[in-house]
Design an enzyme around this catalytic site. Structure first.
Site, PDB file in Angstrom:
ATOM      1  N   ASP A 201      82.374 135.179  38.961  1.00  0.00           N
ATOM      2  CA  ASP A 201      83.135 136.301  39.515  1.00  0.00           C
ATOM      3  C   ASP A 201      82.648 136.665  40.913  1.00  0.00           C
ATOM      4  O   ASP A 201      81.444 136.680  41.190  1.00  0.00           O
ATOM      5  CB  ASP A 201      82.934 137.496  38.576  1.00  0.00           C
ATOM      6  CG  ASP A 201      83.688 138.734  39.019  1.00  0.00           C
ATOM      7  OD1 ASP A 201      84.920 138.716  38.932  1.00  0.00           O
ATOM      8  OD2 ASP A 201      83.042 139.708  39.452  1.00  0.00           O
ATOM      9  N   GLU A 246      69.954 120.355  35.769  1.00  0.00           N
ATOM     10  CA  GLU A 246      68.795 120.137  34.890  1.00  0.00           C
ATOM     11  C   GLU A 246      69.201 120.186  33.426  1.00  0.00           C
ATOM     12  O   GLU A 246      68.747 119.393  32.601  1.00  0.00           O
ATOM     13  CB  GLU A 246      67.750 121.242  35.117  1.00  0.00           C
ATOM     14  CG  GLU A 246      66.754 120.937  36.210  1.00  0.00           C
ATOM     15  CD  GLU A 246      66.012 122.207  36.642  1.00  0.00           C
ATOM     16  OE1 GLU A 246      65.835 122.360  37.863  1.00  0.00           O
ATOM     17  OE2 GLU A 246      65.676 123.049  35.763  1.00  0.00           O
TER      18      GLU A 246
HETATM   19  C1  GLC Z   1      86.704 139.968  40.352  1.00  0.00           C
HETATM   20  C2  GLC Z   1      87.464 140.113  39.057  1.00  0.00           C
HETATM   21  C3  GLC Z   1      88.054 141.493  38.995  1.00  0.00           C
HETATM   22  C4  GLC Z   1      86.936 142.493  39.037  1.00  0.00           C
HETATM   23  C5  GLC Z   1      86.059 142.283  40.266  1.00  0.00           C
HETATM   24  C6  GLC Z   1      84.778 143.046  40.170  1.00  0.00           C
HETATM   25  O1  GLC Z   1      87.540 139.998  41.457  1.00  0.00           O
HETATM   26  O2  GLC Z   1      88.414 139.111  38.913  1.00  0.00           O
HETATM   27  O3  GLC Z   1      88.854 141.682  37.874  1.00  0.00           O
HETATM   28  O4  GLC Z   1      87.456 143.791  39.041  1.00  0.00           O
HETATM   29  O5  GLC Z   1      85.702 140.935  40.431  1.00  0.00           O
HETATM   30  O6  GLC Z   1      83.924 142.450  39.247  1.00  0.00           O
END
Ligand code: GLC
Length: 552
Positions: A201, A246
């Site tokens: 993310d 790893e």
């Molecule tokens: C990313 C995710 C989103 C979230 C953001 C903060 O963009 O896809 O849904 O709100 O990160 O974690």
């Protein structure tokens, strides 16, 4: 040697909205397990689940309080193990979502940091800084979901802490050894439980310019160079890659991967940095998901995605939908979307104005015909195979996305693409979303529109002209006709302003985004293999408006 992910189609499950086995109105792992057959029948290779870790759910799981467990609203580790086993038995690999940039303000580390003194080691896992002498925050950085990135600790405490998204998602400082070690452990923990990889993310904000200097004046669309796409971030990804390499070296037969979520609008150079050989296996190219329905804009998005990653010897990774963007049926239903000016470069800035869902659906079908012809990897978002539109008329008081609250309603937020799925035409159990029997089934966490039943999976499955049937046909044709292609071997042919023409081996794919039918010279002498037009092909070399035809 080839790898499973190179040409994989991955189905994104927004767990909260997929299927609810215990009748509490929230999706869960058992609900998902019960409906895996739908995903397998599409003919995809893997699922990616949005975060299922313990979380106060203020950003629906993207505020993680514990990276080593399952939130009780979704199930437990035993349910997770059953899910992985069943998915694997159906030939599906499993990807998790991991959130490195920030955790929840309820994570034990953050609670410890709040209780600790300025300058303590506990605070060094985050970005705690003193404010400026005039009482203003430590610098001028802006939060992605609105406001300053800085929140005062409060009371007599002189410090502020940094949250790139919201105050309840404090950023972690990856230069602290504990942070590094914790994420390495988390990767291994989930690999041990059978996970095949991670969608990582919000990668651009990881890593900051030391000293956290003020941002220079930024034009609209420009990013803050002190907290986006930093070299310090790329060092983190190299360390993660070595953990993965790893692990594979000591676990023969496992083929693991990670994909970077980085919005880099019209900056394919920045996107491509993530797929250097010692970093990510994939990086999403999001420009097509934000593109106007306009030939030159789409050709640019595709060329950028395909060519820049080819320079690193790898393939593009493309999606038309996800849980952070207006659903494509609605996005393309806007009149103005055919103008190059409809480009905002901001997935959170949804198209506005009148929509014509008949037109939008036709375009979404054509877009799917293009998407599933692309080389590399394709990610689908739950419900796009049902042709779900964005739910635009959710009452403001029911909206849950922090984007809505934190921008004072300026941006409506992402709830409209997260409404629980309709499985059955029958309204029982919220159209089959809640699969438990009985009277005490809770309302879904977001209300379904009155006409949701017409999109239900069981309404569409036997209808040849449905979106679901189209997705199944396209996925089958992708497997049987397109196969592998080496990076850089897909040709984009410049035939006509309104046409996107793609050559994949023997197949020519033509998508007409213009206002009328176009005779496509490039396909002379070929026969149509399939069309996205619900009424079938018209034969010859003419491609109708808002239609994609594959020719062989
Ligand atoms: C990313 C995710 C989103 C979230 C953001 C903060 O963009 O896809 O849904 O709100 O990160 O974690």
């Amino acid at each position: 040697m080839s790898h499973w992910w190179e040409h994989a189609v991955v189905y994104q499950v927004y767990v909260r909205s997929f299927a609810d086995a215990n009748g509490d109105g929230l999706g869960d792992l058992e609900g998902l397990r019960g409906r895996l057959d739908h995903i397998a029948a599409l003919g995809v290779d893997a699922i990616w689940m949005t975060p299922i870790y313990p979380s106060p759910q203020l950003d629906h799981g993207y505020d993680v309080a514990d990276y080593f467990a399952i939130d009780p609203i979704h199930g437990d580790l035993a349910a997770f193990d059953r899910l992985v086993a069943d998915a694997n038995a159906l030939g599906l690999r499993v990807l998790l979502d991991i959130v490195p940039n920030h955790c929840s303000r309820e994570h034990p580390w953050f609670l410890e940091a709040l209780a600790a003194a300025p300058g303590s080691d506990a605070r060094a896992r985050f970005y705690f800084r003193d404010g400026k002498a005039d009482g203003s925050p430590p610098n001028n950085w802006r939060a992605i979901f609105g406001g300053s990135v800085w929140t005062p600790v409060g009371g007599d405490d002189p410090q502020w802490y940094l949250g790139t998204f919201t105050p309840y998602q404090p950023d972690l400082d990856h230069t602290h050894p504990d942070v590094d070690a914790m994420f390495a452990d988390a990767l291994r923990f989930w690999f041990d439980r059978g996970v095949d990889g991670f969608r990582v993310d919000a990668t651009p904000p990881v890593g900051k310019t030391p000293g956290l200097p003020d941002a220079p004046p930024l034009a609209p669309g420009e990013f803050n160079p002190h907290t986006r796409f930093r070299p310090e971030g790329h060092e983190v990804w190299r360390r993660w890659r070595s953990v993965i390499d790893e692990y594979m070296a000591t676990h023969p037969g496992r083929e693991l991967m990670m994909v970077s979520e980085a919005y880099a609008p019209r900056r394919p150079d920045l996107m491509a940095e993530y797929v250097r050989p010692d970093e990510f296996h994939q990086c999403f190219a999001f420009d097509l998901l934000m593109s106007p329905w306009h030939g030159p804009s789409m050709r640019r998005a595709l060329a950028d995605a395909v060519e820049h990653v080819a320079a690193h010897g790898t393939w593009p990774t493309i999606a038309l939908n996800n849980h952070d963007a207006q659903r494509i049926v609605t996005r393309l239903a806007h009149d103005g979307i055919t103008s190059p000016d409809a480009w905002t470069g901001d997935n959170l800035r949804a198209a506005e104005g009148e929509v014509d869902l008949v037109v939008g659906t036709r375009r979404a079908r054509a877009a799917a015909g293009l998407l599933l012809a692309l080389p590399g990897s394709v990610y689908l978002y739950q419900g796009e195979e049902l042709g779900l539109p964005e739910v635009l008329d959710l009452p403001d008081e029911l909206r849950q996305d922090p984007v809505f609250a934190n921008t004072g309603g300026d941006k409506k937020g992402r709830d409209g693409c997260r409404v629980p799925l309709p499985w059955t035409a029958s309204p029982v159990g919220s159209h089959g979303f809640s699969v438990t029997e009985g009277d005490d089934v809770a309302e879904p966490w977001l209300p379904q529109p009155a006409d949701w039943g017409r999109y239900a999976a069981d309404t569409q499955v036997d209808d040849e002209s449905s979106m679901l049937s189209l997705y199944r046909r396209l996925l089958a044709a992708r497997r049987s006709h397109l196969g592998r292609s080496e990076p850089g071997t897909t040709a984009l042919i410049d035939d006509h302003d309104d046409l996107i023409v793609l050559r994949r081996g023997d197949v020519l794919i033509v998508c007409n985004v213009g206002a009328g039918p176009v005779d496509c010279a490039a396909v002379a002498g070929r026969a149509p293999l399939l069309t996205t037009d619900p009424s079938g092909t018209r034969g010859g070399t003419v491609v109708d408006r808002d239609t994609t035809v594959w020719f062989s």
